[in-house]
Design a protein around this motif. Structure first.
Motif, PDB file in Angstrom:
ATOM      1  N   THR A   1       0.837  -1.199   0.000  1.00 18.54           N
ATOM      2  CA  THR A   1       0.000   0.000   0.000  1.00 18.54           C
ATOM      3  C   THR A   1       0.874   1.252   0.000  1.00 18.54           C
ATOM      4  O   THR A   1       0.589   2.210  -0.727  1.00 18.54           O
ATOM      5  N   LEU A   2       1.936   1.239   0.781  1.00 17.29           N
ATOM      6  CA  LEU A   2       2.873   2.357   0.819  1.00 17.29           C
ATOM      7  C   LEU A   2       3.523   2.557  -0.549  1.00 17.29           C
ATOM      8  O   LEU A   2       3.602   3.677  -1.055  1.00 17.29           O
ATOM      9  N   ILE A   3       3.971   1.485  -1.152  1.00 17.22           N
ATOM     10  CA  ILE A   3       4.625   1.580  -2.462  1.00 17.22           C
ATOM     11  C   ILE A   3       3.669   2.186  -3.480  1.00 17.22           C
ATOM     12  O   ILE A   3       4.044   3.088  -4.233  1.00 17.22           O
ATOM     13  N   GLU A   4       2.434   1.736  -3.505  1.00 17.68           N
ATOM     14  CA  GLU A   4       1.467   2.259  -4.466  1.00 17.68           C
ATOM     15  C   GLU A   4       1.145   3.724  -4.177  1.00 17.68           C
ATOM     16  O   GLU A   4       1.017   4.533  -5.101  1.00 17.68           O
ATOM     17  N   ALA A   5       1.030   4.074  -2.913  1.00 20.09           N
ATOM     18  CA  ALA A   5       0.747   5.470  -2.547  1.00 20.09           C
ATOM     19  C   ALA A   5       1.895   6.383  -2.977  1.00 20.09           C
ATOM     20  O   ALA A   5       1.663   7.474  -3.493  1.00 20.09           O
TER      21      ALA A   5
ATOM     22  N   THR B   1       4.357  11.473  -7.621  1.00 18.57           N
ATOM     23  CA  THR B   1       5.628  11.571  -8.352  1.00 18.57           C
ATOM     24  C   THR B   1       6.573  12.631  -7.774  1.00 18.57           C
ATOM     25  O   THR B   1       7.781  12.549  -7.998  1.00 18.57           O
ATOM     26  N   ALA B   2       6.059  13.571  -7.022  1.00 17.50           N
ATOM     27  CA  ALA B   2       6.922  14.581  -6.394  1.00 17.50           C
ATOM     28  C   ALA B   2       7.911  13.940  -5.423  1.00 17.50           C
ATOM     29  O   ALA B   2       8.965  14.495  -5.148  1.00 17.50           O
ATOM     30  N   ILE B   3       7.603  12.761  -4.947  1.00 19.68           N
ATOM     31  CA  ILE B   3       8.463  12.073  -3.985  1.00 19.68           C
ATOM     32  C   ILE B   3       9.627  11.373  -4.672  1.00 19.68           C
ATOM     33  O   ILE B   3      10.741  11.367  -4.153  1.00 19.68           O
ATOM     34  N   TRP B   4       9.411  10.810  -5.844  1.00 15.24           N
ATOM     35  CA  TRP B   4      10.429   9.941  -6.424  1.00 15.24           C
ATOM     36  C   TRP B   4      10.874  10.280  -7.842  1.00 15.24           C
ATOM     37  O   TRP B   4      11.950   9.857  -8.255  1.00 15.24           O
ATOM     38  N   GLN B   5      10.119  11.007  -8.603  1.00 14.57           N
ATOM     39  CA  GLN B   5      10.464  11.242 -10.007  1.00 14.57           C
ATOM     40  C   GLN B   5      11.321  12.504 -10.133  1.00 14.57           C
ATOM     41  O   GLN B   5      10.806  13.617 -10.218  1.00 14.57           O
ATOM     42  N   ILE B   6      12.630  12.310 -10.180  1.00  6.53           N
ATOM     43  CA  ILE B   6      13.554  13.435 -10.100  1.00  6.53           C
ATOM     44  C   ILE B   6      13.510  14.362 -11.311  1.00  6.53           C
ATOM     45  O   ILE B   6      13.976  15.483 -11.240  1.00  6.53           O
ATOM     46  N   THR B   7      12.930  13.914 -12.406  1.00  4.35           N
ATOM     47  CA  THR B   7      12.835  14.769 -13.590  1.00  4.35           C
ATOM     48  C   THR B   7      11.619  15.694 -13.538  1.00  4.35           C
ATOM     49  O   THR B   7      11.483  16.583 -14.369  1.00  4.35           O
ATOM     50  N   SER B   8      10.775  15.514 -12.549  1.00  2.00           N
ATOM     51  CA  SER B   8       9.583  16.340 -12.399  1.00  2.00           C
ATOM     52  C   SER B   8       9.930  17.645 -11.681  1.00  2.00           C
ATOM     53  O   SER B   8      10.730  17.655 -10.743  1.00  2.00           O
ATOM     54  N   HIS B   9       9.322  18.751 -12.118  1.00  2.00           N
ATOM     55  CA  HIS B   9       9.547  20.031 -11.439  1.00  2.00           C
ATOM     56  C   HIS B   9       9.053  19.976  -9.995  1.00  2.00           C
ATOM     57  O   HIS B   9       9.630  20.604  -9.107  1.00  2.00           O
ATOM     58  N   SER B  10       8.001  19.226  -9.744  1.00  2.00           N
ATOM     59  CA  SER B  10       7.459  19.139  -8.388  1.00  2.00           C
ATOM     60  C   SER B  10       8.405  18.410  -7.431  1.00  2.00           C
ATOM     61  O   SER B  10       8.318  18.588  -6.223  1.00  2.00           O
TER      62      SER B  10
ATOM     63  N   ARG C   1       7.212  22.365  -0.886  1.00  2.00           N
ATOM     64  CA  ARG C   1       5.794  22.402  -0.469  1.00  2.00           C
ATOM     65  C   ARG C   1       4.996  21.265  -1.116  1.00  2.00           C
ATOM     66  O   ARG C   1       4.202  20.612  -0.456  1.00  2.00           O
ATOM     67  N   VAL C   2       5.229  21.059  -2.390  1.00  2.00           N
ATOM     68  CA  VAL C   2       4.532  19.972  -3.088  1.00  2.00           C
ATOM     69  C   VAL C   2       4.943  18.627  -2.497  1.00  2.00           C
ATOM     70  O   VAL C   2       4.107  17.749  -2.265  1.00  2.00           O
ATOM     71  N   LYS C   3       6.232  18.486  -2.226  1.00  2.00           N
ATOM     72  CA  LYS C   3       6.728  17.238  -1.651  1.00  2.00           C
ATOM     73  C   LYS C   3       6.158  17.014  -0.245  1.00  2.00           C
ATOM     74  O   LYS C   3       5.771  15.897   0.106  1.00  2.00           O
ATOM     75  N   GLU C   4       6.082  18.065   0.543  1.00  2.00           N
ATOM     76  CA  GLU C   4       5.473  17.959   1.882  1.00  2.00           C
ATOM     77  C   GLU C   4       4.034  17.474   1.772  1.00  2.00           C
ATOM     78  O   GLU C   4       3.618  16.572   2.503  1.00  2.00           O
ATOM     79  N   ASN C   5       3.283  18.082   0.866  1.00  5.34           N
ATOM     80  CA  ASN C   5       1.885  17.692   0.688  1.00  5.34           C
ATOM     81  C   ASN C   5       1.752  16.262   0.191  1.00  5.34           C
ATOM     82  O   ASN C   5       0.827  15.543   0.588  1.00  5.34           O
ATOM     83  N   ALA C   6       2.668  15.856  -0.657  1.00  2.00           N
ATOM     84  CA  ALA C   6       2.654  14.480  -1.158  1.00  2.00           C
ATOM     85  C   ALA C   6       2.866  13.491  -0.013  1.00  2.00           C
ATOM     86  O   ALA C   6       2.165  12.481   0.098  1.00  2.00           O
TER      87      ALA C   6
END
Length: 128
Positions: free
Chosen positions: A4-8, A13-22, A27-32
């Protein structure tokens, strides 16, 4: 709970996708992370700690499957770890980070932004 954690996390993508601006937007990462924690009904800190542990184990398993022992002419080994396949979405990110010179990813420590007080915490996780 790990699946469940992995899917969440995969959905955030702000948590793991380094090519994303987020990814670079704190702030976006905190909310994620807050959303992931809410979905699992656990604290943000516990969600982050569990994720880092899973991600670090995935990195170790990935290294085992892609690097042969010197002199070994056989095929690369495969991982029998039960979460390896569902974490494969991270593989391209890991390769990108390694090429970019972020080799610290391949250690079992990680600096993460602490949502509570805005400081960087050094989380050191032992081998599993």
């Amino acid at each position: 709970m790990e699946e469940t954690l992995i899917e969440a996390v995969r959905q955030q993508t702000a948590i793991w996708q380094i090519t994303s601006h987020s990814y670079r937007d704190i702030r976006v990462k905190e909310n994620a992370w807050k959303e992931v924690a809410r979905e699992l009904d656990i604290s943000v800190e516990l969600a982050m700690k569990k994720w880092i542990s899973l991600r670090d184990r995935f990195v170790r398993e990935l290294k085992k499957t892609t690097h042969r022992v010197f002199g070994d002419s056989g095929p690369p080994t495969t991982s029998s770890w039960k979460y390896f396949e569902i974490l494969m979405f991270l593989a391209d990110t890991m390769k990108h980070q390694q090429k970019a010179g972020f080799n610290s990813l391949f250690t079992s420590s990680d600096k993460m932004f602490d949502e509570c007080d805005g400081t960087a915490n050094q989380l050191v996780l032992g081998e599993t």
